[in-house]
Design a protein around this motif. Structure first.
Motif, mmCIF file in Angstrom:
data_model
loop_
_atom_site.group_PDB
_atom_site.id
_atom_site.type_symbol
_atom_site.label_atom_id
_atom_site.label_comp_id
_atom_site.label_asym_id
_atom_site.label_seq_id
_atom_site.Cartn_x
_atom_site.Cartn_y
_atom_site.Cartn_z
ATOM 1 N N GLN A 1 48.670 36.942 62.869
ATOM 2 C CA GLN A 1 48.584 35.579 63.387
ATOM 3 C C GLN A 1 49.013 34.547 62.346
ATOM 4 O O GLN A 1 49.379 33.428 62.698
ATOM 5 C CB GLN A 1 47.148 35.288 63.834
ATOM 6 N N ALA A 2 48.972 34.951 61.078
ATOM 7 C CA ALA A 2 49.271 34.005 60.004
ATOM 8 C C ALA A 2 50.683 34.152 59.441
ATOM 9 O O ALA A 2 51.246 33.173 58.946
ATOM 10 C CB ALA A 2 48.253 34.174 58.871
ATOM 11 N N TRP A 3 51.241 35.373 59.502
ATOM 12 C CA TRP A 3 52.547 35.629 58.894
ATOM 13 C C TRP A 3 53.451 36.363 59.869
ATOM 14 O O TRP A 3 52.983 36.980 60.833
ATOM 15 C CB TRP A 3 52.387 36.470 57.617
ATOM 16 N N PRO A 4 54.757 36.362 59.618
ATOM 17 C CA PRO A 4 55.680 37.103 60.479
ATOM 18 C C PRO A 4 55.389 38.602 60.431
ATOM 19 O O PRO A 4 54.956 39.135 59.408
ATOM 20 C CB PRO A 4 57.058 36.784 59.880
ATOM 21 N N LEU A 5 55.647 39.290 61.538
ATOM 22 C CA LEU A 5 55.414 40.730 61.594
ATOM 23 C C LEU A 5 56.225 41.480 60.540
ATOM 24 O O LEU A 5 55.777 42.511 60.024
ATOM 25 C CB LEU A 5 55.764 41.265 62.986
ATOM 26 N N LEU B 1 48.655 46.627 67.656
ATOM 27 C CA LEU B 1 49.780 45.717 67.452
ATOM 28 C C LEU B 1 51.012 46.070 68.272
ATOM 29 O O LEU B 1 51.969 45.284 68.312
ATOM 30 C CB LEU B 1 50.161 45.677 65.965
ATOM 31 N N VAL B 2 51.028 47.230 68.923
ATOM 32 C CA VAL B 2 52.217 47.613 69.699
ATOM 33 C C VAL B 2 52.615 46.541 70.715
ATOM 34 O O VAL B 2 53.791 46.149 70.775
ATOM 35 C CB VAL B 2 52.000 48.976 70.390
ATOM 36 N N PRO B 3 51.698 46.015 71.562
ATOM 37 C CA PRO B 3 52.136 44.969 72.499
ATOM 38 C C PRO B 3 52.661 43.720 71.789
ATOM 39 O O PRO B 3 53.591 43.066 72.294
ATOM 40 C CB PRO B 3 50.858 44.653 73.296
ATOM 41 N N VAL B 4 52.093 43.387 70.642
ATOM 42 C CA VAL B 4 52.551 42.225 69.891
ATOM 43 C C VAL B 4 53.982 42.454 69.406
ATOM 44 O O VAL B 4 54.833 41.562 69.475
ATOM 45 C CB VAL B 4 51.612 41.957 68.700
ATOM 46 N N VAL C 1 45.347 42.263 62.416
ATOM 47 C CA VAL C 1 45.407 41.321 63.530
ATOM 48 C C VAL C 1 45.410 39.888 63.008
ATOM 49 O O VAL C 1 46.195 39.041 63.469
ATOM 50 C CB VAL C 1 44.237 41.556 64.506
ATOM 51 N N ARG C 2 44.557 39.606 62.028
ATOM 52 C CA ARG C 2 44.526 38.250 61.460
ATOM 53 C C ARG C 2 45.800 37.948 60.686
ATOM 54 O O ARG C 2 46.328 36.823 60.739
ATOM 55 C CB ARG C 2 43.289 38.096 60.575
#
Length: 397
Positions: free
Chosen positions: A369-373, A241-244, A365-366
């Motif tokens: 995609q569905a909720w804020p970080l 998740l670092v790049p995200v 990861v899923r």
């Protein structure tokens, strides 16, 4: 009689480990390019990462049960797995966006990494039995840097608008894939040529299922192993998740550069933790780093909107501590396991830990995609919190 250790042995092993383990997250560094050029779905990030982790679990069991690093010279096993892993990584350029092919290649790379990371540790342990704790910190630090390396190469390759994009008609991300493959093969070759077998190397004991029972029944062993499981819940999801996370504040190749530094900060955590062991002990160092990384998880809603310098400092601290406790958990487990089954305990512990990381990666990861970080990242602290609770008997002692 002890055997003098040639000075070049440790640097060669460290650099080889660094180069060859760059295969681990090579696809993650170029994932935005693959999603753009090959229209891969967003879920491919988790699936391709999980494929590597599952391959590593399968490979670790296969290599241990078949005792390949005992039947054949470990340096030759390291070479074969590095070169084959490099070829599988380069073959990704021929996949043409077919997700099934990419998944198979990533699984194969994970399987072959079981002949790189643990075998490199075995080679180092044969030469550095008396200073293994400090050596372990440097070696796992090299693994962390190898994990970060593809992000650094992606940043150096540019965005495709410069000379890099015209090199042989290859896109920058394709150059990154090939560079990682060449580095991995070179790492394997360096170990095979420059690291001789130890003249008094010991043969490992056979894997025994009774080690699984000991992991649960022995109180001290259970403390270190389950502390490691909590650490694994957080570690690889953070790396994925670092790049995200960086993309929320940065853009373009700056994301790759920042991801390299955040993940690579784990090298400082591993080496620094090894230095702290003399005064604090492995259990307290692991506790301190695990607690700090858990605090970074919990603080994420505030840090995601903090001023940019504070945001970067938070990610560097998180990266240093999320990886920095890895050598200490390995050391604690090796120290607390009965000598006759220490190899079996470490094998099963690694396999279960990496299986936990697969579940964690898929979940986070899923979820991202569905909720804020800001709503997702604090849940990474669940693993460290449970790990701290399980580790507490060793800290009190």
């Amino acid at each position: 009689m002890s055997t003098a250790v040639p000075r070049h042995i440790l640097p060669v092993i460290v650099l080889s480990q660094f180069a060859s383990t760059s295969l681990w997250f090579a696809v993650n560094a170029v994932m935005p390019d693959l999603q753009r050029d090959w229209a891969l779905p967003p879920a491919a990030l988790g699936s391709l990462t999980s494929a590597v982790q599952l391959g590593f679990v399968a490979g670790t069991l296969a290599f241990a049960l078949l005792m390949l690093a005992d039947r054949f010279p470990p340096a030759r096993v390291f070479l074969a797995c590095s070169v084959l892993g490099a070829l599988c990584n380069a073959a990704m350029l021929l996949a043409g966006g077919r997700l099934g092919v990419l998944l198979a290649l990533r699984f194969a790379i994970g399987f072959l990494l079981a002949g790189v990371y643990p075998v490199g540790m075995k080679i180092a342990a044969s030469w550095y039995r008396e200073r293994l704790g400090a050596v372990m910190g440097v070696l796992i630090g090299a693994l962390v840097l190898g994990t970060a390396l593809p992000h650094g190469l992606r940043a150096l390759a540019g965005d495709g608008s410069g000379p890099a994009s015209s090199a042989g008609g290859l896109a920058p991300w394709q150059l990154v894939v090939l560079a990682v493959s060449l580095l991995a093969a070179a790492g394997g070759l360096a170990t095979a040529v420059l690291v001789p077998p130890h003249p008094q190397v010991l043969r490992a004991a056979r894997i025994t299922p009774r080690a699984l029972g000991l992991i649960w029944s022995d109180r001290r062993l259970r403390a270190s192993v389950f502390g490691y499981f909590g650490h694994m819940w957080e570690l690889y999801s953070f790396i994925v998740l670092v790049p995200v996370v960086m993309a929320t504040r940065l853009a373009g190749t700056s994301v790759s550069a920042a991801a390299f530094w955040a993940i690579g900060a784990g090298f400082a955590g591993c080496v620094g933790g090894g230095l702290m062991v003399r005064s604090l002990g492995s259990a307290r160092v692991a506790q301190l780093q695990l607690a700090t990384s858990a605090a970074c998880c919990v603080a994420s809603p505030l840090m995601l909107v903090a001023p940019l310098p504070l945001f970067i400092a938070w990610m560097l601290l998180w990266g240093a501590t999320v990886s920095g406790d890895s050598p200490q958990f390995s050391t604690l487990t090796a120290q607390n396991a009965p000598p006759a089954v220490v190899g079996s305990v470490l094998t099963f512990t690694n396999c279960i830990g990496f299986a936990i990381s697969v579940a964690s990666i898929e979940i986070f990861v899923r979820a991202a995609q569905a909720w804020p970080l800001a709503a997702v990242l604090p849940a990474l602290a669940i693993g460290p919190a449970l790990g701290l609770w399980m580790l507490s008997p060793l800290v009190r002692r």
